[in-house]
Motif scaffolding. Structure first.
Motif, PDB file in Angstrom:
ATOM      1  N   ARG A 104       0.977  -0.677   0.288  1.00 46.41           N
ATOM      2  CA  ARG A 104      -0.255  -0.296   0.063  1.00 46.41           C
ATOM      3  C   ARG A 104       1.027   1.373  -0.145  1.00 46.41           C
ATOM      4  O   ARG A 104       1.712   1.052   0.109  1.00 46.41           O
ATOM      5  N   LEU A 105       0.291   2.327  -0.640  1.00 46.94           N
ATOM      6  CA  LEU A 105       0.806   3.208   0.027  1.00 46.94           C
ATOM      7  C   LEU A 105       1.151   4.339   1.318  1.00 46.94           C
ATOM      8  O   LEU A 105       2.746   4.480   0.953  1.00 46.94           O
ATOM      9  N   THR A 106       0.792   3.892   2.219  1.00 51.76           N
ATOM     10  CA  THR A 106       1.101   3.939   3.418  1.00 51.76           C
ATOM     11  C   THR A 106       2.794   3.211   3.707  1.00 51.76           C
ATOM     12  O   THR A 106       3.996   4.033   4.572  1.00 51.76           O
ATOM     13  N   ARG A 161       3.167  14.412  -2.517  1.00 51.16           N
ATOM     14  CA  ARG A 161       2.622  13.879  -3.615  1.00 51.16           C
ATOM     15  C   ARG A 161       2.878  13.654  -4.631  1.00 51.16           C
ATOM     16  O   ARG A 161       3.149  12.633  -5.810  1.00 51.16           O
ATOM     17  N   ASP A 162       3.137  15.403  -5.509  1.00 53.23           N
ATOM     18  CA  ASP A 162       3.446  15.436  -6.762  1.00 53.23           C
ATOM     19  C   ASP A 162       4.986  14.053  -7.193  1.00 53.23           C
ATOM     20  O   ASP A 162       4.870  14.442  -8.351  1.00 53.23           O
ATOM     21  N   ASP A 163       5.651  14.408  -5.955  1.00 53.36           N
ATOM     22  CA  ASP A 163       7.209  13.326  -6.197  1.00 53.36           C
ATOM     23  C   ASP A 163       6.529  11.741  -6.505  1.00 53.36           C
ATOM     24  O   ASP A 163       7.296  11.124  -7.420  1.00 53.36           O
ATOM     25  N   VAL A 164       5.365  11.472  -5.783  1.00 53.30           N
ATOM     26  CA  VAL A 164       5.163  10.136  -5.829  1.00 53.30           C
ATOM     27  C   VAL A 164       4.423  10.191  -7.129  1.00 53.30           C
ATOM     28  O   VAL A 164       4.671   9.041  -8.395  1.00 53.30           O
ATOM     29  N   LEU A 165       3.752  10.657  -7.272  1.00 53.36           N
ATOM     30  CA  LEU A 165       2.263  10.675  -8.526  1.00 53.36           C
ATOM     31  C   LEU A 165       3.478  11.367 -10.393  1.00 53.36           C
ATOM     32  O   LEU A 165       3.794  10.032 -10.722  1.00 53.36           O
ATOM     33  N   GLU A 174      -5.526  13.712  -4.294  1.00 48.70           N
ATOM     34  CA  GLU A 174      -5.337  14.192  -2.724  1.00 48.70           C
ATOM     35  C   GLU A 174      -5.911  13.570  -1.630  1.00 48.70           C
ATOM     36  O   GLU A 174      -4.870  13.521  -0.901  1.00 48.70           O
ATOM     37  N   ASP A 175      -7.123  12.912  -1.842  1.00 50.33           N
ATOM     38  CA  ASP A 175      -7.608  12.654  -0.551  1.00 50.33           C
ATOM     39  C   ASP A 175      -6.578  11.097  -0.162  1.00 50.33           C
ATOM     40  O   ASP A 175      -6.542  10.511   0.681  1.00 50.33           O
ATOM     41  N   GLU A 176      -6.297  10.093  -1.227  1.00 49.43           N
ATOM     42  CA  GLU A 176      -6.042   8.911  -1.513  1.00 49.43           C
ATOM     43  C   GLU A 176      -3.856   9.368  -0.878  1.00 49.43           C
ATOM     44  O   GLU A 176      -4.336   8.656   0.545  1.00 49.43           O
ATOM     45  N   TYR A 177      -3.882  10.454  -1.344  1.00 50.89           N
ATOM     46  CA  TYR A 177      -2.475  10.790  -0.647  1.00 50.89           C
ATOM     47  C   TYR A 177      -2.096  11.352   0.868  1.00 50.89           C
ATOM     48  O   TYR A 177      -1.364  10.744   1.673  1.00 50.89           O
ATOM     49  N   GLY A 178      -3.335  11.943   0.978  1.00 50.90           N
ATOM     50  CA  GLY A 178      -3.223  12.117   3.240  1.00 50.90           C
ATOM     51  C   GLY A 178      -4.200  11.206   3.563  1.00 50.90           C
ATOM     52  O   GLY A 178      -2.968  11.142   4.700  1.00 50.90           O
ATOM     53  N   ILE A 179      -4.989  10.819   3.008  1.00 52.61           N
ATOM     54  CA  ILE A 179      -5.291   9.161   4.136  1.00 52.61           C
ATOM     55  C   ILE A 179      -3.827   8.482   4.007  1.00 52.61           C
ATOM     56  O   ILE A 179      -3.704   7.950   5.470  1.00 52.61           O
ATOM     57  N   ALA A 180      -2.968   8.344   3.114  1.00 54.47           N
ATOM     58  CA  ALA A 180      -1.488   7.272   3.494  1.00 54.47           C
ATOM     59  C   ALA A 180      -0.395   8.299   4.539  1.00 54.47           C
ATOM     60  O   ALA A 180      -0.443   7.027   5.104  1.00 54.47           O
ATOM     61  N   VAL A 181      -0.987   9.366   4.293  1.00 53.95           N
ATOM     62  CA  VAL A 181       0.191  10.447   5.068  1.00 53.95           C
ATOM     63  C   VAL A 181      -0.148  10.224   6.955  1.00 53.95           C
ATOM     64  O   VAL A 181       0.672   9.961   7.605  1.00 53.95           O
TER      65      VAL A 181
END
Length: 156
Positions: free
Chosen positions: A39-41, A57-61, A124-131
Motif C-alpha cells: 500500500r501507499l502508506t 504527492r507530486d514526487d510519488v505521482l 489528493e485525498d488518497e495521498y492525505g489518508i496514506a500520510v
C-alpha cells in the motif's frame, strides 16, 4: 515526460517500493511475498526511512507514472508491485551501502532504460489518508501497567 531522463525522486520511490515489497531480500522468492503488493502508506514509510522525509504527492505521482511507463512497477486498485523487469534491474545494481542505494539505482536507471509515462493518478485525498496512516504509526503507544495487563487477561 519521458524525454527528461530519470529524476532522483524516481529512484527514491523505486527503491522504497522494492524494499517495502520485500523484493530487496536476495534470498526471498517472488512466491513468498504478498501477492497483492504493498500500500501507499508502506511506500511512504520506507521512503521516509531512506531519506528522513515523506515524499510529496507530486514526487510519488511523477515517479510512479515514469516507473510504470517503463514497465518497472504496476499499480492496481491501490496495490503497488515491482514487476519482473523491475526486480531484474534491482538485482543487477552494484552492491552499495543503503546510504548510496538511491543514487546507485538512479545511475542504473539512466544507463538501462528510458522513463515512460502512464495516465496513473494519485488523488489528493488518497495521498492525505496514506500520510495520516503513516503518522499514526509513528505516534508512541501508551504503555500498559502490569496491573492493567493482568485485568484484561482475567475473565470477568
Amino acid at each position: 515526460m519521458g524525454a527528461e531522463g530519470w529524476r532522483w525522486q524516481d529512484s527514491w520511490i523505486f527503491v522504497s517500493l522494492v524494499i517495502a515489497g520485500g523484493a530487496g531480500r536476495h534470498r526471498r522468492s517472488a512466491a513468498t511475498r504478498r501477492p497483492e503488493g504493498i500500500r501507499l502508506t508502506d511506500v511512504l514509510a520506507t521512503a521516509d526511512h531512506l531519506n528522513r522525509s515523506i515524499p510529496e504527492r507530486d514526487d510519488v505521482l511523477g515517479a510512479v507514472r515514469r516507473l510504470a511507463g517503463a514497465g518497472l512497477v504496476t499499480v492496481t486498485d491501490g496495490w503497488f508491485r515491482v514487476t519482473t523487469a523491475g526486480e531484474q534491474l534491482w538485482r543487477s545494481r552494484p552492491s552499495s551501502g543503503m546510504g548510496t542505494t538511491v543514487d546507485t539505482v538512479q545511475k542504473l536507471l539512466n544507463r538501462r532504460c528510458q522513463p515512460g509515462d502512464t495516465d496513473w493518478t494519485l488523488d489528493e485525498d488518497e495521498y492525505g489518508i496514506a500520510v495520516q496512516e503513516y503518522i499514526v504509526r509513528l505516534l508512541p503507544r501508551p504503555r500498559r501497567s502490569p496491573e492493567t495487563a493482568q485485568e484484561r487477561a482475567e475473565p470477568s
